[in-house]
Design a protein around this motif. Structure first.
Motif, PDB file in Angstrom:
ATOM      1  N   TYR A  46       0.844  -1.194   0.000  1.00  7.80           N
ATOM      2  CA  TYR A  46       0.000   0.000   0.000  1.00  7.80           C
ATOM      3  C   TYR A  46       0.883   1.249   0.000  1.00  7.80           C
ATOM      4  O   TYR A  46       0.632   2.196  -0.739  1.00  7.80           O
ATOM      5  CB  TYR A  46      -0.963   0.019   1.195  1.00  7.80           C
ATOM      6  N   GLY A  47       1.916   1.246   0.826  1.00 11.66           N
ATOM      7  CA  GLY A  47       2.819   2.387   0.895  1.00 11.66           C
ATOM      8  C   GLY A  47       3.498   2.664  -0.434  1.00 11.66           C
ATOM      9  O   GLY A  47       3.557   3.807  -0.887  1.00 11.66           O
ATOM     10  N   LYS A  48       3.982   1.615  -1.053  1.00 13.37           N
ATOM     11  CA  LYS A  48       4.666   1.757  -2.350  1.00 13.37           C
ATOM     12  C   LYS A  48       3.721   2.351  -3.398  1.00 13.37           C
ATOM     13  O   LYS A  48       4.099   3.258  -4.143  1.00 13.37           O
ATOM     14  CB  LYS A  48       5.178   0.398  -2.804  1.00 13.37           C
ATOM     15  N   ASN A  49       2.491   1.856  -3.426  1.00 13.93           N
ATOM     16  CA  ASN A  49       1.508   2.329  -4.406  1.00 13.93           C
ATOM     17  C   ASN A  49       1.022   3.751  -4.110  1.00 13.93           C
ATOM     18  O   ASN A  49       0.471   4.408  -4.991  1.00 13.93           O
ATOM     19  CB  ASN A  49       0.309   1.382  -4.461  1.00 13.93           C
ATOM     20  N   SER A  50       1.224   4.208  -2.875  1.00 14.04           N
ATOM     21  CA  SER A  50       0.741   5.525  -2.470  1.00 14.04           C
ATOM     22  C   SER A  50       1.867   6.520  -2.215  1.00 14.04           C
ATOM     23  O   SER A  50       1.632   7.600  -1.673  1.00 14.04           O
ATOM     24  CB  SER A  50      -0.097   5.394  -1.197  1.00 14.04           C
ATOM     25  N   ASN A  51       3.092   6.151  -2.595  1.00 17.33           N
ATOM     26  CA  ASN A  51       4.266   7.006  -2.369  1.00 17.33           C
ATOM     27  C   ASN A  51       4.451   7.361  -0.896  1.00 17.33           C
ATOM     28  O   ASN A  51       4.739   8.506  -0.551  1.00 17.33           O
ATOM     29  CB  ASN A  51       4.196   8.277  -3.225  1.00 17.33           C
ATOM     30  N   LEU A  52       4.235   6.366  -0.032  1.00 17.80           N
ATOM     31  CA  LEU A  52       4.431   6.530   1.402  1.00 17.80           C
ATOM     32  C   LEU A  52       5.508   5.563   1.863  1.00 17.80           C
ATOM     33  O   LEU A  52       5.651   4.475   1.301  1.00 17.80           O
ATOM     34  CB  LEU A  52       3.144   6.210   2.174  1.00 17.80           C
ATOM     35  N   SER A  53       6.231   5.955   2.886  1.00 15.82           N
ATOM     36  CA  SER A  53       7.185   5.055   3.518  1.00 15.82           C
ATOM     37  C   SER A  53       6.478   4.421   4.715  1.00 15.82           C
ATOM     38  O   SER A  53       6.147   5.122   5.679  1.00 15.82           O
ATOM     39  CB  SER A  53       8.418   5.834   3.977  1.00 15.82           C
ATOM     40  N   ILE A  54       6.197   3.124   4.636  1.00 16.13           N
ATOM     41  CA  ILE A  54       5.518   2.414   5.723  1.00 16.13           C
ATOM     42  C   ILE A  54       6.419   1.281   6.188  1.00 16.13           C
ATOM     43  O   ILE A  54       6.853   0.448   5.387  1.00 16.13           O
ATOM     44  CB  ILE A  54       4.150   1.851   5.282  1.00 16.13           C
ATOM     45  N   HIS A  55       6.696   1.274   7.491  1.00 13.11           N
ATOM     46  CA  HIS A  55       7.528   0.223   8.082  1.00 13.11           C
ATOM     47  C   HIS A  55       6.773  -0.415   9.234  1.00 13.11           C
ATOM     48  O   HIS A  55       6.126   0.284  10.024  1.00 13.11           O
ATOM     49  CB  HIS A  55       8.848   0.794   8.591  1.00 13.11           C
ATOM     50  N   VAL A  56       6.870  -1.732   9.323  1.00 17.13           N
ATOM     51  CA  VAL A  56       6.243  -2.484  10.404  1.00 17.13           C
ATOM     52  C   VAL A  56       7.353  -3.242  11.118  1.00 17.13           C
ATOM     53  O   VAL A  56       8.128  -3.947  10.480  1.00 17.13           O
ATOM     54  CB  VAL A  56       5.187  -3.477   9.869  1.00 17.13           C
ATOM     55  N   MET A  57       7.414  -3.058  12.437  1.00 18.32           N
ATOM     56  CA  MET A  57       8.455  -3.729  13.210  1.00 18.32           C
ATOM     57  C   MET A  57       7.811  -4.429  14.404  1.00 18.32           C
ATOM     58  O   MET A  57       7.013  -3.826  15.124  1.00 18.32           O
ATOM     59  CB  MET A  57       9.487  -2.711  13.703  1.00 18.32           C
ATOM     60  N   HIS A  58       8.145  -5.702  14.571  1.00 17.51           N
ATOM     61  CA  HIS A  58       7.654  -6.450  15.726  1.00 17.51           C
ATOM     62  C   HIS A  58       8.175  -5.788  16.992  1.00 17.51           C
ATOM     63  O   HIS A  58       9.316  -5.334  17.047  1.00 17.51           O
ATOM     64  CB  HIS A  58       8.132  -7.901  15.636  1.00 17.51           C
ATOM     65  N   GLU A  59       7.356  -5.718  18.013  1.00 18.21           N
ATOM     66  CA  GLU A  59       7.731  -5.058  19.261  1.00 18.21           C
ATOM     67  C   GLU A  59       9.010  -5.638  19.862  1.00 18.21           C
ATOM     68  O   GLU A  59       9.839  -4.889  20.394  1.00 18.21           O
ATOM     69  CB  GLU A  59       6.591  -5.179  20.271  1.00 18.21           C
ATOM     70  N   ASP A  60       9.221  -6.948  19.770  1.00 18.36           N
ATOM     71  CA  ASP A  60      10.424  -7.566  20.331  1.00 18.36           C
ATOM     72  C   ASP A  60      11.682  -7.017  19.673  1.00 18.36           C
ATOM     73  O   ASP A  60      12.675  -6.733  20.338  1.00 18.36           O
ATOM     74  CB  ASP A  60      10.376  -9.085  20.173  1.00 18.36           C
ATOM     75  N   ILE A  61      11.642  -6.852  18.366  1.00 20.19           N
ATOM     76  CA  ILE A  61      12.812  -6.311  17.645  1.00 20.19           C
ATOM     77  C   ILE A  61      12.995  -4.843  18.000  1.00 20.19           C
ATOM     78  O   ILE A  61      14.108  -4.386  18.237  1.00 20.19           O
ATOM     79  CB  ILE A  61      12.645  -6.504  16.127  1.00 20.19           C
ATOM     80  N   PHE A  62      11.890  -4.103  18.047  1.00 16.95           N
ATOM     81  CA  PHE A  62      11.959  -2.688  18.410  1.00 16.95           C
ATOM     82  C   PHE A  62      12.592  -2.527  19.784  1.00 16.95           C
ATOM     83  O   PHE A  62      13.504  -1.717  19.972  1.00 16.95           O
ATOM     84  CB  PHE A  62      10.558  -2.073  18.388  1.00 16.95           C
ATOM     85  N   ASN A  63      12.143  -3.314  20.758  1.00 17.23           N
ATOM     86  CA  ASN A  63      12.685  -3.223  22.119  1.00 17.23           C
ATOM     87  C   ASN A  63      14.166  -3.622  22.165  1.00 17.23           C
ATOM     88  O   ASN A  63      14.961  -2.987  22.853  1.00 17.23           O
ATOM     89  CB  ASN A  63      11.887  -4.091  23.073  1.00 17.23           C
ATOM     90  N   SER A  64      14.544  -4.643  21.409  1.00 11.65           N
ATOM     91  CA  SER A  64      15.938  -5.077  21.379  1.00 11.65           C
ATOM     92  C   SER A  64      16.848  -4.003  20.790  1.00 11.65           C
ATOM     93  O   SER A  64      17.950  -3.784  21.258  1.00 11.65           O
ATOM     94  CB  SER A  64      16.081  -6.368  20.572  1.00 11.65           C
ATOM     95  N   MET A  65      16.368  -3.326  19.769  1.00  7.82           N
ATOM     96  CA  MET A  65      17.155  -2.284  19.115  1.00  7.82           C
ATOM     97  C   MET A  65      17.363  -1.070  20.021  1.00  7.82           C
ATOM     98  O   MET A  65      18.361  -0.362  19.886  1.00  7.82           O
ATOM     99  CB  MET A  65      16.475  -1.811  17.822  1.00  7.82           C
ATOM    100  N   HIS A  66      16.428  -0.825  20.918  1.00  5.22           N
ATOM    101  CA  HIS A  66      16.492   0.385  21.737  1.00  5.22           C
ATOM    102  C   HIS A  66      16.886   0.110  23.199  1.00  5.22           C
ATOM    103  O   HIS A  66      16.734   0.965  24.038  1.00  5.22           O
ATOM    104  CB  HIS A  66      15.148   1.113  21.660  1.00  5.22           C
ATOM    105  N   ARG A  67      17.403  -1.072  23.433  1.00  5.41           N
ATOM    106  CA  ARG A  67      17.863  -1.410  24.771  1.00  5.41           C
ATOM    107  C   ARG A  67      19.352  -1.163  24.845  1.00  5.41           C
ATOM    108  O   ARG A  67      20.114  -1.577  23.970  1.00  5.41           O
ATOM    109  CB  ARG A  67      17.557  -2.888  25.068  1.00  5.41           C
ATOM    110  N   ILE A  68      19.781  -0.484  25.859  1.00  4.50           N
ATOM    111  CA  ILE A  68      21.210  -0.169  25.992  1.00  4.50           C
ATOM    112  C   ILE A  68      21.831  -1.084  27.031  1.00  4.50           C
ATOM    113  O   ILE A  68      21.310  -1.392  28.035  1.00  4.50           O
ATOM    114  CB  ILE A  68      21.419   1.308  26.397  1.00  4.50           C
TER     115      ILE A  68
END
Length: 89
Positions: A67-89
Motif C-alpha cells: 500500500y505504501g509503495k503504491n501511495s508514495n508513502l514510507s511504511i515500516h512495520v516492526m515487531h515489538e520484540d525487535i523494536f525493544n531489542s534495538m532500543h535497549r542499551i
C-alpha cells in the motif's frame, strides 16, 4: 504481541483510513495512534496488537508495504520484540 507501524509521506486525504483498513482486513487491532502533519508531510506512529492476526506477520508487513509503495508513502512495520531489542542499551 504488538507491532510498531510508522508511516511518512506527503499528506493526502485518507492515509489513516487506508492503513487502518489494511490492519482491519488482517484482524490487527490498532491500540494507539500518534500523527501529525509537518507542513505538507504526514507522519504517524501506530501501536498494533497482532496477537489475533489472521495472517503471518511477514504477510501483514508486506501488505502495508505494498500500500505504501503504491501511495508514495514510507511504511515500516516492526515487531515489538525487535523494536525493544534495538532500543535497549
Amino acid at each position: 504481541m504488538r507491532a510498531v507501524i510508522t508511516v511518512v509521506g506527503k499528506d493526502s486525504v485518507g492515509i489513516l483510513a487506508k492503513v487502518s483498513d489494511v490492519c482491519a482486513k488482517c484482524n490487527v487491532n490498532i491500540t494507539e495512534v500518534s500523527q501529525s502533519v509537518l507542513e505538507d508531510m504526514f507522519c504517524m506512529i501506530m501501536m498494533a496488537d497482532i496477537s489475533k492476526s489472521s495472517v503471518e506477520f511477514t504477510t501483514f508487513s508486506q501488505e502495508l508495504g505494498e500500500y505504501g509503495k503504491n501511495s508514495n508513502l514510507s511504511i515500516h512495520v516492526m515487531h515489538e520484540d525487535i523494536f525493544n531489542s534495538m532500543h535497549r542499551i
